[in-house]
Scaffold this motif. Structure first.
Motif: not given
Length: 466
Positions: A211, A218, A227, A229-230, A240-242, A295-296
């Protein structure tokens, strides 16, 4: 024991990367398929007898390097080698069938890479070297021929037992173990090709996963590196997405090994950042423990499920971070405050001073409320206690050495399988607080192999020899 519950102010001074934040819930304790009812009842009866007979008022002899090697051989080497090696397809079997023998199943990248590491490490330690190296070769060839994505780079997450990809998605957590296993296989075999493969994977992670905006990695991708993200997708590590403590912890472990094997400026820079992430970024601002889910942008995920201490991850992180600092050529003493506090919190709230061993998880500010005992938690705690004694000593009572010995005794009495089995040995993945077996005891699974416990016994033997 003198432990503190305050925010650490002595952050490592030698870091120059940006300071984000992070967390991830451990999912390494998933068990394999339940065994048949008949076999289950039989094993539990024997285990209850084993648990009762192991209880003795006589204190066991203190563990030695020799006893660690003997326990390694009897409980792990004889269990996995050669029984888990897939002689037909290559790679490794991961679970046991109803008859208690290894059976062909789908193959999971994490376990395959971990066992590549384990058999390579055995060979390097000259433990059944020829057989260990042959087993490692089987795993290496299966990884390169079936898990490696020749088109896009990186490694698929699952294949069939024959090697047909069944989950083509990619996650940095299992791929960190691929780097770790490839480096160890290069060390054991004396060949350059596996090390080149490790560097290629590192380069893929840098291009597709690192990142550039927030630092860190990521984690979860489709096979073409888009990536995921769903939130409805099935995952493996974290939401997902963390970003997760768990994944970044094992990336640090992998790059420590990679830097030692091949000094490289880009690897060194990234390892320095990972050391900062694991010692500063993912630490809770008010409590001496690391948090898993972030979180990202490294803002902490503020949910009750996330705001918990994982004692096993924290003690594991301590010794891996000290090892990373050494590989970077930095004085480990600069991490003394952080390491002492993180270990101290796990000892204060997670260590079972009565029966030995460490509990699983607990709240940030109090004793554990999840008091089962996991094989991997005990394994990492044993190494961490000896490493802390080596570097920092201290006058605490119980001492790090005493906690190591108490945990080792608990493992030998309750986690190590001593029933008549074929193959013999293995470790029970999870036991109750008093060491009694769980309802469906497991000796191996897609998440449980010889990585945590095998590495622990090898490292503890070395530390005790010193």
């Amino acid at each position: 024991m003198n432990t503190t519950k305050e925010r650490l102010s002595n952050q490592p001074l030698f870091f120059d990367a940006r300071t984000p934040k992070l967390f991830q819930r451990n999912t390494q304790t998933m068990l394999g398929k339940p065994i048949s009812l008949f076999a289950h009842v039989s094993i539990v009866i024997v285990l209850c007898a084993q648990s009762l007979s192991a209880q003795s008022t006589e204190k066991p002899a203190a563990p030695t390097a020799r006893s660690c090697h003997e326990l390694l051989r009897a409980s792990l080497v004889d269990f996995y080698l050669p029984h888990c090696v897939d002689q037909t397809n290559g790679g490794y079997h991961e679970t046991l069938g109803p008859d208690g023998k290894f059976q062909p199943t789908e193959k999971f990248l994490t376990l395959q890479a971990r066992h590549l590491w384990f058999f390579s490490r055995l060979a390097r330690a000259d433990i059944r070297r020829a057989e260990s190296l042959e087993a490692a070769e089987s795993g290496y060839r299966f990884l390169i021929e079936h898990f490696l994505d020749a088109q896009h780079g990186g490694y698929f997450t699952k294949t069939s037992r024959e090697g047909v990809p069944t989950d083509r998605r990619k996650h940095v957590y299992p791929m960190s173990f691929v780097i770790y296993g490839l480096v160890e296989y290069a060390n054991a075999s004396g060949t350059v090709e596996p090390l080149d493969q490790a560097m290629e994977l590192f380069a893929d992670l840098e291009v597709h996963c690192y990142d550039q905006q927030h630092g860190g990695y990521r984690e979860f991708f489709y096979d073409d590196w888009r990536e995921i993200t769903d939130p409805n997708e099935n995952g493996y590590i974290g939401a997902i997405g963390t970003k997760t403590y768990n994944s970044h912890l094992h990336l640090m472990e992998a790059l420590t090994a990679l830097l030692r094997a091949r000094p490289d400026a880009a690897v060194k820079q990234r390892l320095a950042e990972l050391l900062q992430i694991n010692t500063v970024t993912v630490k809770h601002p008010d409590y001496p423990c690391n948090i898993d889910g972030w979180n990202r942008d490294w803002t902490m995920i503020d949910t009750p499920r996330n705001l918990r201490a994982s004692y096993g991850h924290d003690v594991e992180c301590v010794w891996l971070a000290l090892d990373a600092a050494e590989a970077l050529g930095r004085p480990v003493d600069i991490l003394r405050g952080w390491a002492t506090a993180l270990c101290g919190n796990s000892i204060q709230h997670g260590y079972d001073s009565q029966l030995g061993g460490f509990f699983y998880t607990g709240p940030l500010d109090g004793p554990s409320d999840d008091r089962k005992k996991e094989w991997w938690t005990q394994s990492e705690a044993m190494v961490a206690m000896l490493v802390m004694e080596k570097y920092f000593g201290g006058s605490e009572r119980p001492s790090y050495r005493e906690i190591f010995e108490h945990t080792y005794d608990f493992v030998a009495a309750h986690h190590v399988v001593r029933t008549e089995t074929d193959p013999p040995g293995g470790w029970w993945a999870t036991v109750k607080t008093d060491g009694a077996p769980m309802d469906f005891p497991s000796r191996t699974s897609m998440w449980q192999g010889a990585y945590h416990n095998g590495r622990a016994l090898l490292n503890c033997a070395e530390l005790l020899s010193e």
